[in-house]
Design a protein around this motif. Structure first.
Motif, mmCIF file in Angstrom:
data_model
loop_
_atom_site.group_PDB
_atom_site.id
_atom_site.type_symbol
_atom_site.label_atom_id
_atom_site.label_comp_id
_atom_site.label_asym_id
_atom_site.label_seq_id
_atom_site.Cartn_x
_atom_site.Cartn_y
_atom_site.Cartn_z
ATOM 1 N N LEU A 419 -12.969 15.644 23.565
ATOM 2 C CA LEU A 419 -13.726 15.972 22.355
ATOM 3 C C LEU A 419 -15.177 15.523 22.478
ATOM 4 C CD1 LEU A 419 -11.170 15.081 19.524
ATOM 5 C CD2 LEU A 419 -11.956 17.355 20.198
ATOM 6 N N LYS A 420 -15.384 14.386 23.131
ATOM 7 C CA LYS A 420 -16.750 13.906 23.342
ATOM 8 C C LYS A 420 -17.543 14.878 24.208
ATOM 9 C CE LYS A 420 -19.366 10.041 25.310
ATOM 10 N NZ LYS A 420 -19.261 8.690 25.935
ATOM 11 N N LEU A 421 -16.925 15.372 25.260
ATOM 12 C CA LEU A 421 -17.596 16.362 26.116
ATOM 13 C C LEU A 421 -17.937 17.613 25.330
ATOM 14 C CD1 LEU A 421 -15.509 16.057 29.433
ATOM 15 C CD2 LEU A 421 -17.836 15.213 28.996
ATOM 16 N N ASN A 422 -17.032 18.029 24.459
ATOM 17 C CA ASN A 422 -17.292 19.216 23.630
ATOM 18 C C ASN A 422 -18.483 18.979 22.701
ATOM 19 O OD1 ASN A 422 -15.092 20.491 24.792
ATOM 20 N ND2 ASN A 422 -13.697 20.020 23.123
ATOM 21 N N SER A 423 -18.562 17.795 22.103
ATOM 22 C CA SER A 423 -19.667 17.480 21.196
ATOM 23 C C SER A 423 -20.991 17.441 21.945
ATOM 24 C CB SER A 423 -19.420 16.138 20.504
ATOM 25 O OG SER A 423 -18.291 16.199 19.668
ATOM 26 N N ILE A 424 -20.981 16.859 23.119
ATOM 27 C CA ILE A 424 -22.200 16.821 23.942
ATOM 28 C C ILE A 424 -22.640 18.239 24.286
ATOM 29 C CG2 ILE A 424 -23.118 16.155 26.193
ATOM 30 C CD1 ILE A 424 -21.340 13.644 26.020
ATOM 31 N N SER A 425 -21.669 19.091 24.629
ATOM 32 C CA SER A 425 -21.980 20.487 24.956
ATOM 33 C C SER A 425 -22.599 21.207 23.763
ATOM 34 C CB SER A 425 -20.708 21.212 25.411
ATOM 35 O OG SER A 425 -20.956 22.583 25.625
ATOM 36 N N LYS A 426 -22.076 20.943 22.561
ATOM 37 C CA LYS A 426 -22.611 21.578 21.346
ATOM 38 C C LYS A 426 -24.052 21.155 21.098
ATOM 39 C CE LYS A 426 -19.011 23.899 19.789
ATOM 40 N NZ LYS A 426 -19.031 25.366 19.564
ATOM 41 N N ILE A 427 -24.340 19.882 21.312
ATOM 42 C CA ILE A 427 -25.715 19.394 21.121
ATOM 43 C C ILE A 427 -26.646 20.046 22.138
ATOM 44 C CG2 ILE A 427 -27.196 17.357 21.267
ATOM 45 C CD1 ILE A 427 -24.839 15.710 20.211
ATOM 46 N N THR A 428 -26.171 20.192 23.372
ATOM 47 C CA THR A 428 -26.978 20.857 24.407
ATOM 48 C C THR A 428 -27.301 22.290 24.005
ATOM 49 O OG1 THR A 428 -25.964 19.503 26.144
ATOM 50 C CG2 THR A 428 -27.053 21.534 26.835
ATOM 51 N N GLN A 429 -26.306 23.005 23.475
ATOM 52 C CA GLN A 429 -26.537 24.375 23.009
ATOM 53 C C GLN A 429 -27.555 24.417 21.871
ATOM 54 O OE1 GLN A 429 -22.801 26.407 22.099
ATOM 55 N NE2 GLN A 429 -21.773 25.274 23.731
ATOM 56 N N LEU A 430 -27.443 23.479 20.947
ATOM 57 C CA LEU A 430 -28.377 23.434 19.823
ATOM 58 C C LEU A 430 -29.803 23.166 20.298
ATOM 59 C CD1 LEU A 430 -26.195 21.407 17.319
ATOM 60 C CD2 LEU A 430 -27.059 23.710 16.916
ATOM 61 N N ASN A 431 -29.950 22.292 21.294
ATOM 62 C CA ASN A 431 -31.279 21.954 21.800
ATOM 63 C C ASN A 431 -31.939 23.132 22.510
ATOM 64 O OD1 ASN A 431 -31.154 19.337 20.822
ATOM 65 N ND2 ASN A 431 -30.326 18.491 22.725
ATOM 66 N N LYS A 432 -31.147 24.097 22.904
ATOM 67 C CA LYS A 432 -31.697 25.276 23.585
ATOM 68 C C LYS A 432 -32.178 26.345 22.606
ATOM 69 C CE LYS A 432 -28.961 24.813 27.827
ATOM 70 N NZ LYS A 432 -27.900 25.417 28.691
ATOM 71 N N LEU A 433 -31.812 26.187 21.332
ATOM 72 C CA LEU A 433 -32.242 27.158 20.334
ATOM 73 C C LEU A 433 -33.747 27.054 20.110
ATOM 74 C CD1 LEU A 433 -29.431 26.817 17.621
ATOM 75 C CD2 LEU A 433 -29.653 28.578 19.374
ATOM 76 N N THR A 434 -34.384 28.204 19.914
ATOM 77 C CA THR A 434 -35.816 28.224 19.645
ATOM 78 C C THR A 434 -36.054 28.161 18.146
ATOM 79 O OG1 THR A 434 -36.183 29.610 21.594
ATOM 80 C CG2 THR A 434 -37.963 29.506 19.967
ATOM 81 N N PRO A 435 -36.588 27.043 17.638
ATOM 82 C CA PRO A 435 -36.808 26.934 16.187
ATOM 83 C C PRO A 435 -37.916 27.873 15.726
ATOM 84 C CG PRO A 435 -37.754 25.049 17.331
ATOM 85 C CD PRO A 435 -36.999 25.829 18.360
ATOM 86 N N TYR A 436 -37.715 28.490 14.561
ATOM 87 C CA TYR A 436 -38.697 29.418 14.020
ATOM 88 C C TYR A 436 -39.741 28.687 13.187
ATOM 89 C CZ TYR A 436 -35.803 33.344 15.508
ATOM 90 O OH TYR A 436 -35.099 34.249 16.255
#
Length: 469
Positions: A419-436
């Motif tokens: 579950l920790k690996l999954n949470s880290i992966s989710k944060i990585t995905q969020l950090n790749k988003l381009t904020p408007y």
């Protein structure tokens, strides 16, 4: 002090029962938004801070009282709720007030079927948005100073359910990044909002056709009215306070009131420390429930510009974000629901599933930084032993959980590490988003914080159980 707060205080001071401690004032900060702060002196245990008369609160009693002024047919009572006279708040000669026509359409049978939430949503929308429109700006609501201090659409936009109910493709995409618990929360609230809108939509459609509207060209469309409804719905949801309302009995969901000024007190995670509320039911106004008062708790406020707090309840950040639109740092009420993942593991043993269902230990598996749910201990103990007798003894307190600990902790640690690996992966995905813009950056940051909360819980539990095997 801004003009809206000044207008609010001027409005409240019309009632001699209103009280505000001279040592506090409202301030607006980047970190907390509007809040109540110490401006001078000191506040100690049981010092009164603010007292709001019942006639200046919005709840089922006061709303029905104000509606009844324009519709004599509903005077007396609605169900078990008494309707008081609110005529003192209106100009008796203003027969042109469009509310006479609008509220005349509200029958007793229709009002009796409404929940308190639906009733207040309908009334506030009419008074806040439709009335100025119907009257071409000539008539405003008694409650206008209160409405003007409520949050803007932008301030409410951090609530994920609003993303689900809006047409913004960006925020709809962000829903996919929410933790599973938050997605469940969003679906639950969305269903409630949709059901309430379905109940009220017809009356809004009928009202929109009244000739009280200046011209058809100026009429609000239903999409606009729905957006008003959303804003009001989440304002009520995030600002209602518990109070016993006549006629509601033990219906907790309907026993609430909206209280001006008190809604500026921000949340603290510490219970029974800071400020606390009290309702004086013997001090009822013409159409109110009693004075709503805030007192200083055990914590003494001494430092200038120190913020005063209320505790809204033992709420996790997931709950706070979905219900109120904000998060708290170091929230010790955070928890992680691992039911979905653990049930997949337990399902490999049909006899374990059967045993847990028989003893009502199936589902609802959570952990926090301070605790592993006993339900998890029972579930894993049966999975690792398949021994009904021993686990029954554990449930009944005849056997220690130490007997099962080693294998239980091994399985739990493996699950939490995944579950920790999954949470880290989710944060990585969020950090790749381009904020408007800054606002969407805040949305993304809030979601990432939820995953960071999960990681903190997981790390704490893994550390605590590692010596156990």
């Amino acid at each position: 002090m801004d003009d809206k707060i000044s207008s609010l205080l001027e409005w409240l001071r019309q009632d001699d029962e209103f009280y505000l401690n001279e040592c506090v004032e409202i301030k607006d900060t980047v970190q907390s938004g509007r809040g109540v702060y110490l401006d001078c002196g000191e506040l100690k245990l049981n010092t009164p801070i603010v007292s709001i008369p019942g006639d200046y609160q919005l709840n089922k009693v006061s709303v029905l009282s104000h509606i009844s002024h324009f519709n004599n047919a509903i005077q007396g009572s609605i169900g078990n709720t008494p309707i008081k006279d609110a005529s003192d708040y209106y100009n008796q000669t203003n027969d042109d007030d469009p509310r006479y026509k609008a509220y005349k359409l509200l029958t007793t049978s229709f009002l009796e079927k409404l929940s308190s939430f639906q009733l207040l949503s309908m009334y506030i929308l009419a008074e806040w948005f439709l009335l100025p429109h119907w009257s071409n700006g000539k008539i405003t609501s008694f409650w206008k100073p209160f409405f003007e201090c409520w949050p803007t659409n932008e301030e409410l936009s951090t609530i994920p359910t609003i993303w689900a109910l809006s047409d913004n493709p960006l925020t709809k995409e962000l829903l996919n990044h929410l933790p599973e618990t938050s997605k469940t929360h969003v679906n639950r609230i969305s269903t409630l909002v949709s059901k309430d809108w379905e109940v009220l939509q017809n009356i809004f459609e009928v009202w929109s056709t009244l000739h009280a509207c200046p011209t058809n060209d100026n009429m609000y469309g239903m999409d606009e009215i729905f957006n008003f409804f959303l804003r009001i719905y989440f304002t009520i949801n995030s600002r209602c306070l518990y109070a016993e309302i006549p006629g509601n009995g033990d219906d907790t969901a309907s026993n609430f009131t909206l209280v001006p000024y008190v809604d500026f007190f921000n949340h603290t995670v510490d219970p029974d420390v800071h400020c606390y509320p009290r309702v004086k039911y013997m001090k009822k106004g013409k159409c109110g429930i009693g004075k709503f008062e805030i007192y200083c708790g055990r914590y003494s406020y001494k430092d200038l510009d120190e913020q005063l707090y209320l505790n809204y309840g033992a709420h996790s950040n997931d709950f706070l974000l979905n219900e109120y639109g904000f998060l708290i740092s170091n929230n010790h009420w955070n928890n992680l629901d691992i039911s979905k993942e653990l049930k997949c593991i337990l399902a490999k043993s049909p006899e374990t599933v059967a045993f847990l269902k028989e003893w009502d230990y199936w589902d609802d598996y959570t952990i926090s930084v301070e605790d592993i749910s006993y339900r998890i201990i029972i579930a894993l103990s049966h999975l690792t032993t398949r021994d009904n007798r021993k686990v029954t003894n554990l449930i009944n307190g005849y056997m220690s959980e130490d007997y099962f600990r080693k294998e239980n902790y091994r399985i739990l640690k493996n699950l939490l590490e995944q579950l920790k690996l999954n949470s880290i992966s989710k944060i990585t995905q969020l950090n790749k988003l381009t904020p408007y813009d800054d606002l969407t950056t805040l949305y993304v940051r809030n979601i990432a914080n939820l995953y960071e909360d999960e990681i903190e819980i997981i790390n704490t539990i893994i550390t605590s159980i590692s010596p156990g095997y």
